[in-house]
Motif scaffolding. Structure first.
Motif, PDB file in Angstrom:
ATOM      1  N   ASP A   1      -8.455  -4.956  -3.674  1.00 25.32           N
ATOM      2  CA  ASP A   1      -8.425  -5.953  -2.604  1.00 25.32           C
ATOM      3  C   ASP A   1      -7.119  -5.817  -1.826  1.00 25.32           C
ATOM      4  O   ASP A   1      -6.115  -5.353  -2.351  1.00 25.32           O
ATOM      5  N   GLY A   2      -7.135  -6.277  -0.573  1.00 24.68           N
ATOM      6  CA  GLY A   2      -5.937  -6.259   0.259  1.00 24.68           C
ATOM      7  C   GLY A   2      -5.213  -7.592   0.322  1.00 24.68           C
ATOM      8  O   GLY A   2      -4.233  -7.730   1.028  1.00 24.68           O
ATOM      9  N   GLY A   3      -5.704  -8.594  -0.416  1.00 28.69           N
ATOM     10  CA  GLY A   3      -5.013  -9.867  -0.509  1.00 28.69           C
ATOM     11  C   GLY A   3      -5.378 -10.864   0.574  1.00 28.69           C
ATOM     12  O   GLY A   3      -6.065 -10.545   1.544  1.00 28.69           O
ATOM     13  N   ASP A   4      -4.899 -12.093   0.363  1.00 29.98           N
ATOM     14  CA  ASP A   4      -5.135 -13.192   1.311  1.00 29.98           C
ATOM     15  C   ASP A   4      -4.185 -14.337   0.973  1.00 29.98           C
ATOM     16  O   ASP A   4      -3.641 -14.383  -0.131  1.00 29.98           O
TER      17      ASP A   4
ATOM     18  N   ARG B   1      -8.363  -5.070  -8.664  1.00 30.39           N
ATOM     19  CA  ARG B   1      -6.914  -4.997  -8.433  1.00 30.39           C
ATOM     20  C   ARG B   1      -6.567  -5.699  -7.127  1.00 30.39           C
ATOM     21  O   ARG B   1      -7.300  -5.578  -6.136  1.00 30.39           O
ATOM     22  N   THR B   2      -5.444  -6.398  -7.137  1.00 29.17           N
ATOM     23  CA  THR B   2      -5.046  -7.149  -5.938  1.00 29.17           C
ATOM     24  C   THR B   2      -3.536  -7.279  -5.813  1.00 29.17           C
ATOM     25  O   THR B   2      -2.836  -7.354  -6.825  1.00 29.17           O
ATOM     26  N   PRO B   3      -3.047  -7.354  -4.566  1.00 30.86           N
ATOM     27  CA  PRO B   3      -1.639  -7.672  -4.356  1.00 30.86           C
ATOM     28  C   PRO B   3      -1.435  -9.198  -4.348  1.00 30.86           C
ATOM     29  O   PRO B   3      -0.327  -9.660  -4.150  1.00 30.86           O
ATOM     30  N   VAL B   4      -2.494  -9.947  -4.520  1.00 29.76           N
ATOM     31  CA  VAL B   4      -2.613 -11.401  -4.402  1.00 29.76           C
ATOM     32  C   VAL B   4      -2.527 -11.780  -2.922  1.00 29.76           C
ATOM     33  O   VAL B   4      -3.433 -12.399  -2.392  1.00 29.76           O
ATOM     34  N   PHE B   5      -1.450 -11.401  -2.251  1.00 28.73           N
ATOM     35  CA  PHE B   5      -1.301 -11.631  -0.812  1.00 28.73           C
ATOM     36  C   PHE B   5      -0.531 -10.467  -0.211  1.00 28.73           C
ATOM     37  O   PHE B   5       0.229  -9.795  -0.912  1.00 28.73           O
TER      38      PHE B   5
END
Length: 191
Positions: A49-52, A72-76
């Motif tokens: 994911d690219g976050g939000d 997997r995510t950067p969270v934001f």
């Protein structure tokens, strides 16, 4: 087995404003589960994911194992205030604030850091990118800070100047990369 390497669970692919409204107060668990079910049905077992800014990707990462998905995510994402990126993350005004956001992402469970170094494609002017790209030295320092904290760096970047700056800074993943020239493509391949 399939993988999705640049998703945004926040966005529904139909109507961005409606999707955001659904999550603005709190990440909507049923919408996230619907997204994960769709991945499961399509036999997608890996999602990056690219976050939000609303906690949607964070919730998706927590729920994904129930669906057999490695999420997997950067969270934001992290953007410089006044530049593109607010729709997917949080902004900073100086590198001390950037470092604080890197630490916050880590505390919230980020798998990597996503930085925003340029705008989007300018759909009214082919070959152009919206906004001003971040200066190469700043991008280099952002990547250095994230790497020092033990994170890989995903970079939302378009245009020749932006992509060259990101490549030279040592980003681990260059996302989009529209309007690169042959020399920049060679740089990317060599990196």
């Amino acid at each position: 087995m399939f993988g999705e390497c640049h998703a945004h669970a926040l966005m529904n692919g139909v109507n961005y404003r409606e999707a955001v409204a659904l999550h603005r107060e709190k990440a909507n668990e049923e919408a996230v589960r619907q997204c994960l079910r769709a991945y499961q049905e399509a036999e997608v077992s890996f999602v990056r994911d690219g976050g939000d800014p609303y906690g949607v990707s964070e919730l998706a990462a927590k729920l994904a194992p129930e669906y057999g998905i490695d999420y997997r995510t950067p969270v934001f994402a992290i953007h410089r205030n006044g530049h593109y990126g607010e729709i997917v993350g949080h902004g900073f005004d100086n590198l001390k604030e950037f470092h604080g956001l890197v630490l916050k992402a880590g505390e919230e469970g980020a798998d990597f850091i996503k930085i925003m170094t340029t705008g989007l494609l300018d759909f009214k002017n082919h070959g152009k990118v919206t906004g001003e790209p971040l200066e190469a030295e700043e991008v280099k320092e952002m990547v250095h800070i994230a790497h020092e904290e033990g994170f890989a760096v995903m970079s939302h970047t378009n245009g020749v100047y932006g992509t060259r700056a990101a490549i030279e800074a040592g980003v681990d993943s260059l996302e989009h990369g529209n309007y690169m020239d042959e020399e920049t493509l060679s740089m990317l391949a060599d990196s």
